[in-house]
Scaffold this active site. Sequence first.
Site, PDB file in Angstrom:
ATOM      1  N   HIS A  12       0.831  -1.211   0.000  1.00 14.85           N
ATOM      2  CA  HIS A  12       0.000   0.000   0.000  1.00 14.85           C
ATOM      3  C   HIS A  12       0.867   1.263   0.000  1.00 14.85           C
ATOM      4  O   HIS A  12       1.722   1.419   0.881  1.00 14.85           O
ATOM      5  CB  HIS A  12      -0.873  -0.045   1.255  1.00 14.85           C
ATOM      6  CG  HIS A  12      -1.955   0.976   1.323  1.00 14.85           C
ATOM      7  ND1 HIS A  12      -2.226   1.703   2.460  1.00 14.85           N
ATOM      8  CD2 HIS A  12      -2.860   1.386   0.400  1.00 14.85           C
ATOM      9  CE1 HIS A  12      -3.256   2.497   2.242  1.00 14.85           C
ATOM     10  NE2 HIS A  12      -3.659   2.333   0.997  1.00 14.85           N
ATOM     11  N   ASP A  41      -1.635   6.380  -5.327  1.00 17.37           N
ATOM     12  CA  ASP A  41      -2.766   7.308  -5.470  1.00 17.37           C
ATOM     13  C   ASP A  41      -2.395   8.367  -6.506  1.00 17.37           C
ATOM     14  O   ASP A  41      -1.393   9.070  -6.329  1.00 17.37           O
ATOM     15  CB  ASP A  41      -3.061   7.993  -4.138  1.00 17.37           C
ATOM     16  CG  ASP A  41      -3.414   6.984  -3.060  1.00 17.37           C
ATOM     17  OD1 ASP A  41      -4.464   6.341  -3.180  1.00 17.37           O
ATOM     18  OD2 ASP A  41      -2.628   6.830  -2.106  1.00 17.37           O
ATOM     19  N   HIS A  54      -1.807  11.114  -1.816  1.00 16.96           N
ATOM     20  CA  HIS A  54      -3.089  10.596  -1.325  1.00 16.96           C
ATOM     21  C   HIS A  54      -4.092  11.706  -1.053  1.00 16.96           C
ATOM     22  O   HIS A  54      -5.209  11.709  -1.579  1.00 16.96           O
ATOM     23  CB  HIS A  54      -2.863   9.779  -0.046  1.00 16.96           C
ATOM     24  CG  HIS A  54      -4.130   9.226   0.530  1.00 16.96           C
ATOM     25  ND1 HIS A  54      -4.949   9.955   1.383  1.00 16.96           N
ATOM     26  CD2 HIS A  54      -4.745   8.031   0.366  1.00 16.96           C
ATOM     27  CE1 HIS A  54      -5.996   9.224   1.711  1.00 16.96           C
ATOM     28  NE2 HIS A  54      -5.893   8.047   1.114  1.00 16.96           N
ATOM     29  N   GLU A 114      -4.627   3.858  -8.116  1.00 17.08           N
ATOM     30  CA  GLU A 114      -5.921   4.361  -7.646  1.00 17.08           C
ATOM     31  C   GLU A 114      -6.102   5.775  -8.173  1.00 17.08           C
ATOM     32  O   GLU A 114      -5.306   6.673  -7.872  1.00 17.08           O
ATOM     33  CB  GLU A 114      -6.034   4.362  -6.114  1.00 17.08           C
ATOM     34  CG  GLU A 114      -7.439   4.835  -5.728  1.00 17.08           C
ATOM     35  CD  GLU A 114      -7.657   5.139  -4.260  1.00 17.08           C
ATOM     36  OE1 GLU A 114      -6.913   4.653  -3.398  1.00 17.08           O
ATOM     37  OE2 GLU A 114      -8.615   5.908  -4.001  1.00 17.08           O
TER      38      GLU A 114
HETATM   39  O1  G3P Z   1      -6.699   1.386  -2.887  1.00 19.32           O
HETATM   40  C1  G3P Z   1      -6.969   0.876  -1.629  1.00 19.32           C
HETATM   41  C2  G3P Z   1      -6.845   1.927  -0.571  1.00 19.32           C
HETATM   42  O2  G3P Z   1      -5.659   2.636  -0.779  1.00 19.32           O
HETATM   43  C3  G3P Z   1      -8.007   2.874  -0.550  1.00 19.32           C
HETATM   44  O3  G3P Z   1      -8.004   3.744   0.545  1.00 19.32           O
HETATM   45  O4  G3P Z   1      -7.646   5.951   1.581  1.00 19.32           O
HETATM   46  O5  G3P Z   1      -5.790   4.333   1.504  1.00 19.32           O
HETATM   47  O6  G3P Z   1      -6.550   5.458  -0.568  1.00 19.32           O
HETATM   48  P1  G3P Z   1      -6.956   4.918   0.772  1.00 19.32           P
HETATM   49 CA    CA Z   2      -5.160   4.455  -2.139  1.00 16.07          CA
END
Ligand code: G3P
Ligand code: CA
Length: 245
Positions: A12, A41, A54, A114
Amino acid sequence: MKHWPYPRWVAHRGAGKLAPENTLAAFRLGAEHGYRMFECDAKLSADGVVFLMHDAELDRTTNGTGIGGDRPWGELARLDAGSWHSRAWAGEPLPTLENLARLCLGNGYHLNIEIKPTDVAIAQRTGEVVAREAARLWTGAAVPPLLTSFRPESLAGAKAVAPQLPRGLLLDSLWQGWLEMALQLDCVALVCSHALWDAATVAQAKSAGLRCLSYTVNDEWAAQRLWDLGTDAIITDRVDLFAPV
Ligand code: G3P
Ligand code: CA
């Protein structure tokens, strides 16, 4: 997508919390821990450059302030996106999607992009620009990046300009019509907050031909539950805990 070409473990934001999220340093650190697929992101600068961050605001993860998408890339490129995390990463810059694509393509790493629009008003355009850029960068690649978003508008934009790139709908709740929306967008996957998966939701997704992915799984018991349910991949911060076999 009959053959699923992606690994079961996804790091992540590069390396979770071990390095400044969404920087090249983080992706390199995730790779040092054995990870071969990363989540990032992606959003737009004011002049349409796809960069990785993000939050909508610069404040938490850079030495800038205000909305990142209001600034041209020339200004964003000068920010320090590492010092907020720790002195070891001082001066680490914000990367463009192109910077990360070069790292991934040069090393055979897989990527989940993402699409994270700064606000809903530009959700479709963000999807279009990110997908067009991803299609350009990964031209001829054996495995394309997986494009995901919480915003159906962004996935619709991606589908319109680069229908060949695989898409996944991100869900933080099972809102009315989630499965129909994923199918309407020709998604190959659902990427759910991990607690949403149970035997019934996995069966629903699988019988519709969709892969089942989860975010953000940081506990061994939660990961084991998801593998037992037959889900396909896990996005984790804990690159130091889970060995990506
Ligand atoms: O893509 C999965 C996850 O990253 C979504 O939540 O807030 O960490 O971008 P967030
Ligand atoms: Ca994300």
